[in-house]
Scaffold this active site. Sequence first.
Site, short mmCIF file in Angstrom:
data_model
loop_
_atom_site.label_atom_id
_atom_site.label_comp_id
_atom_site.label_asym_id
_atom_site.label_seq_id
_atom_site.Cartn_x
_atom_site.Cartn_y
_atom_site.Cartn_z
N GLY A 155 0.83 -1.21 0.00
CA GLY A 155 0.00 0.00 0.00
C GLY A 155 0.86 1.25 0.00
O GLY A 155 1.93 1.27 0.61
N ILE A 194 1.58 2.21 7.34
CA ILE A 194 0.77 3.00 8.29
C ILE A 194 0.35 2.11 9.46
O ILE A 194 -0.01 2.61 10.51
CB ILE A 194 -0.48 3.61 7.62
N ASP A 195 0.41 0.78 9.29
CA ASP A 195 -0.09 -0.14 10.33
C ASP A 195 0.86 -0.28 11.52
O ASP A 195 0.46 -0.75 12.58
CB ASP A 195 -0.31 -1.54 9.73
N ARG A 226 -25.13 11.79 19.98
CA ARG A 226 -24.99 10.52 19.26
C ARG A 226 -23.77 9.74 19.72
O ARG A 226 -22.83 10.31 20.27
CB ARG A 226 -24.79 10.79 17.77
N MET A 241 -7.93 1.96 9.84
CA MET A 241 -7.18 0.84 9.25
C MET A 241 -6.22 0.25 10.28
O MET A 241 -6.24 0.61 11.45
CB MET A 241 -6.43 1.30 8.01
N GLY A 242 -5.35 -0.64 9.82
CA GLY A 242 -4.36 -1.24 10.71
C GLY A 242 -4.21 -2.74 10.51
O GLY A 242 -3.42 -3.40 11.17
N ARG A 243 -5.07 -3.27 9.63
CA ARG A 243 -5.08 -4.71 9.34
C ARG A 243 -5.25 -5.52 10.63
O ARG A 243 -6.18 -5.26 11.37
CB ARG A 243 -3.81 -5.10 8.59
N GLU A 283 -10.14 -1.97 11.93
CA GLU A 283 -10.79 -2.80 10.91
C GLU A 283 -10.61 -4.30 11.16
O GLU A 283 -11.42 -5.11 10.72
CB GLU A 283 -10.25 -2.44 9.52
N ARG A 311 -23.89 6.59 14.59
CA ARG A 311 -23.47 6.81 13.20
C ARG A 311 -22.05 6.28 13.02
O ARG A 311 -21.30 6.14 13.98
CB ARG A 311 -23.47 8.30 12.87
O1 F6P Z 1 -1.31 -2.12 5.02
C1 F6P Z 1 -1.83 -0.84 4.83
C2 F6P Z 1 -3.32 -0.89 4.62
O2 F6P Z 1 -3.79 0.43 4.46
C3 F6P Z 1 -4.12 -1.61 5.72
O3 F6P Z 1 -4.28 -0.82 6.86
C4 F6P Z 1 -5.39 -1.93 4.97
O4 F6P Z 1 -6.04 -3.06 5.52
C5 F6P Z 1 -4.90 -2.23 3.59
O5 F6P Z 1 -3.64 -1.60 3.44
C6 F6P Z 1 -5.83 -1.76 2.51
O6 F6P Z 1 -5.34 -2.18 1.30
P1 F6P Z 1 -5.84 -1.65 -0.12
O7 F6P Z 1 -5.19 -0.34 -0.37
O8 F6P Z 1 -5.37 -2.70 -1.06
O9 F6P Z 1 -7.33 -1.50 -0.05
#
Ligand code: F6P
Length: 349
Positions: free
Chosen positions: A12, A128-129, A164, A171-173, A224, A273
């Site tokens: 990424g 970024i993770d 609310r 993100m972060g896998r 995520e 939300r």
């Molecule tokens: O590894 C970086 C990352 O942004 C993760 O946080 C995320 O799950 C993944 O890449 C998203 O990948 P793509 O850009 O293929 O949707």
Amino acid sequence: MSKRVALLTGGGDCPGLNAVIRAVTRRSLDRGYEAVGVREGWRGLVDGKFQPLDHRAISGILPRGGTILGTTRTNPYKVDGGVERVLEQFASERLDALVAIGGEDTLGVAARLHEERGFPVVGVPKTIDNDLSATDYTFGFDTAVTVATEAIDRLHTTAESHNRVMVVEVMGRHTGWIAVMSGMAGGADVVLIPEHPITIEEACRDIQRRHERGKDFSIVVVSEGYELTYASGERQQIAQEPAATDQFGHVRLGGVGQALAAEIEERTGYETRVTVLGHVQRGGTPTARDRVLATRYGLKAADLVEEERWGTMAALDGDDIVEVPLKDAVAELKTVPPEFYDAARAFFG
Ligand code: F6P
């Protein structure tokens, strides 16, 4: 003796990639070496896509997000004859060294090529993770946390005005670094991460306790990769296309925020939300901290090439930039330690 130093960016895109490219190129040119960009990650070495890197090519790129070399998630080990093609292209382009800038996948390939084929490669830890081992921080992470924190700050306004619950999916896998850091920085009322999964029931109790104390709104940050976890022991991973995986076997995560919000609304009765930050976290200009880290990593990588320290990676140890074995960086995911999560948890509810 002069060297032809190749650079590639894989996986990424990430804020700070161009700062690394600039630093490696600049130091290599200063040594009288040539710098050669490989286009689109490992795909460029499989297919022979190169571009020369000179002073002009790196001018003005320090603050730019993305990568001037392009990137893909190509895995040469999953392409027919991929590894042989990488070695052939490398030889026919008369390259002497490769600087691979990437995360666990890109650097995993680099480590394997070095181990199995003696490939002359050094690594730079990008993602970024922040889930790479053997380094305190990867570049790009600080920018992602800054973007997520700013979003949380902004969402407070709406949460407060409308009474609310606002769920923010980051993100972060499979690690919760972005969630826990931005949640702490943004004053989140609940943070849910994969490594230390609290249950939906606990999260709802925290929100209810807060509302009973007179607070009519809550901010919930969810990573995520958090699996919906219930007191019954049931767990459910939410992915966008459960069947589809990339060449490194990763499912595309995303959607847990929506599912969590539905659960919170149903169980607490509070209007809820969702905001999914998505690729906004990876886009745009790197923070000053990431620019500096990426620059220091790039200079170190160029020095590792000079010393022919193949199979190593530039890493951060405290305030020092050091050399570590590439295989240590990719051996296992670096997860959020319990004490980090406990610090965020002190403010739940
Ligand atoms: O590894 C970086 C990352 O942004 C993760 O946080 C995320 O799950 C993944 O890449 C998203 O990948 P793509 O850009 O293929 O949707």
